[in-house]
Design a protein around this motif. Structure first.
Motif, PDB file in Angstrom:
ATOM      1  N   GLN A 125     -10.566   5.381  -4.946  1.00  0.00           N
ATOM      2  CA  GLN A 125     -10.527   4.026  -3.970  1.00  0.00           C
ATOM      3  C   GLN A 125     -11.855   3.827  -3.719  1.00  0.00           C
ATOM      4  O   GLN A 125     -12.844   4.569  -2.987  1.00  0.00           O
ATOM      5  N   ARG A 158       0.907  -1.394   0.169  1.00  0.00           N
ATOM      6  CA  ARG A 158      -0.102   0.253   0.015  1.00  0.00           C
ATOM      7  C   ARG A 158       0.859   1.285   0.078  1.00  0.00           C
ATOM      8  O   ARG A 158       0.716   2.254  -0.796  1.00  0.00           O
ATOM      9  N   GLU A 184     -10.729  -1.657   0.323  1.00  0.00           N
ATOM     10  CA  GLU A 184      -9.713  -1.814   0.806  1.00  0.00           C
ATOM     11  C   GLU A 184      -9.652  -3.329   1.203  1.00  0.00           C
ATOM     12  O   GLU A 184     -10.601  -3.738   1.740  1.00  0.00           O
TER      13      GLU A 184
END
Length: 303
Positions: free
Chosen positions: A220, A204, A223
C-alpha cells in the motif's frame, strides 16, 4: 360526476401530502388552502374507513395504508398527466433537487443535465455535488428529491434503484509490467504498489477480504477517497488501483491502461430516493431520460 370530482381532489391531496410531507407543502403544490387539504384528507379517511395519516405535534406522516393507496393511484395520475399536461403534478416552479458525487457529476451527469434541460424547456433542476455520505443524509432529510451514486450504500430510509452494473478492473500506468497480462488476478498483486481507498468506503473492506483469502500482501502506497484521485496517482506512476470503471474509464484516460480483474466485485450505479415516498413526475422523467441516453460501453451494462 360531482362526487367523482370530489374523490379526485381527495386523491390529489393524499399524493401531494405523501410527496411534500406537510399539508402546507401540499396546499402550495395544489394551489389551494391548507384547510382544504386537511378537509379532503379527513373525507378520504372517512370514505375508505382507514387511518391514512398520523398527526403528531403539527407533523403528518403517511401510514402503510396511505402509501399502498398512493402506489395504486400512480397509473391513474400518469394517464391524466399524459392527457392534460399535468402542470399540477410537478409545477415548473418546483425544480428537481438532484445530488450527485463529484466523479459521477463531472464525468457523466452534468452533460446529461444540460441535454435534459435543453430538450425540456420550462423544466428546472437544482444540482448539488457532494460526497456520498452527504448525499445519503440529504435524501434522508428530504432536502433532495433524487440522488445518483455508485457507492455501496446500506442504509435504512433510502431506496436504491440500480440502473447500471459494472465490475472491478485494475488500472495501471502505461507500460507497467502487469500490462503484459490480459487478466489480473489477486496473486499478481503480491508486493505490487497499490493505491487503496479509505477504510470508511465500502470497497476497501471487500478488497481487504479478497487479499486475506488469497494470502496476498500488496504494497500500500497511498489511500484516497475518490476514483479520480486514485487514477491521477496511477497516472503519476505511483502504483496500480482496483476501481469501478463506470463512468471514468468508459472513454479511456491518457497514461492509464486497464485490465480485467479476476474477482467477483460488482458495482451498481443507482438512483437514490427516500423510502416510502414515490418520486415526483419530474424525477421519474429525469430517471427515464438518464436510462435512455446512457451510451453503450465495454465496462457496464443496464440493470
Amino acid at each position: 360526476m360531482v362526487e367523482h370530482r370530489h374523490r379526485l381532489r381527495e386523491f390529489e391531496c393524499l399524493r401531494a401530502v405523501v410527496v411534500t410531507g406537510t399539508t402546507i407543502g401540499a396546499a402550495r403544490r395544489l394551489g389551494i388552502s391548507q384547510s382544504a387539504v386537511s378537509r379532503s384528507l379527513s373525507q378520504l379517511e372517512a370514505r375508505v374507513g382507514r387511518l391514512l395519516f398520523l398527526r403528531r405535534s403539527g407533523r403528518i406522516e403517511p401510514t402503510a395504508e396511505a402509501l399502498r393507496l398512493n402506489d395504486k393511484l400512480d397509473p391513474i395520475f400518469e394517464t391524466l398527466a399524459d392527457i392534460e399536461g399535468a402542470e399540477w403534478v410537478t409545477p415548473d416552479a418546483e425544480p428537481l433537487r438532484l445530488i450527485v458525487p463529484p466523479t459521477l457529476a463531472h464525468h457523466f451527469v452534468i452533460s446529461r443535465v444540460a441535454r435534459f434541460l435543453k430538450e425540456n424547456p420550462g423544466k428546472q433542476l437544482q444540482l448539488d455535488i457532494q460526497a456520498t455520505d452527504v448525499l445519503v443524509s440529504g435524501i434522508l432529510e428530504l432536502r433532495y428529491d433524487l440522488g445518483l451514486t455508485s457507492g455501496m450504500i446500506q442504509r435504512s430510509g433510502v431506496h436504491l434503484v440500480p440502473w447500471r452494473r459494472s465490475q472491478v478492473v485494475c488500472a495501471m500506468p502505461t507500460g507497467h509490467p502487469l500490462s503484459e497480462k490480459e487478466v489480473i488476478t489477486p496473486h499478481d498483486l503480491e508486493g505490487v504498489a497499490l493505491i487503496e481507498f479509505l477504510r470508511r468506503l465500502g470497497t476497501r473492506a471487500i478488497t481487504e477480504q479478497l487479499f486475506a483469502r488469497a494470502g496476498v500482501h500488496p504494497k500500500q502506497v497511498a489511500e484516497t477517497a475518490t476514483n479520480m484521485a486514485a487514477l491521477e496517482l496511477v497516472r503519476q506512476g505511483l502504483g496500480v488501483t482496483l476501481i469501478n470503471p463506470f463512468p471514468l474509464l468508459t472513454s479511456g484516460l491518457d497514461g492509464i491502461e486497464v485490465r480485467p480483474f479476476d474477482a467477483a466485485i460488482f458495482y451498481n450505479t443507482s438512483f437514490v430516493l427516500p423510502s416510502g415516498r414515490p418520486p415526483s413526475q419530474l424525477a421519474r422523467q429525469f430517471m427515464q431520460f438518464i436510462k435512455l441516453t446512457t451510451p453503450l460501453d465495454k465496462y457496464s451494462e443496464p440493470v
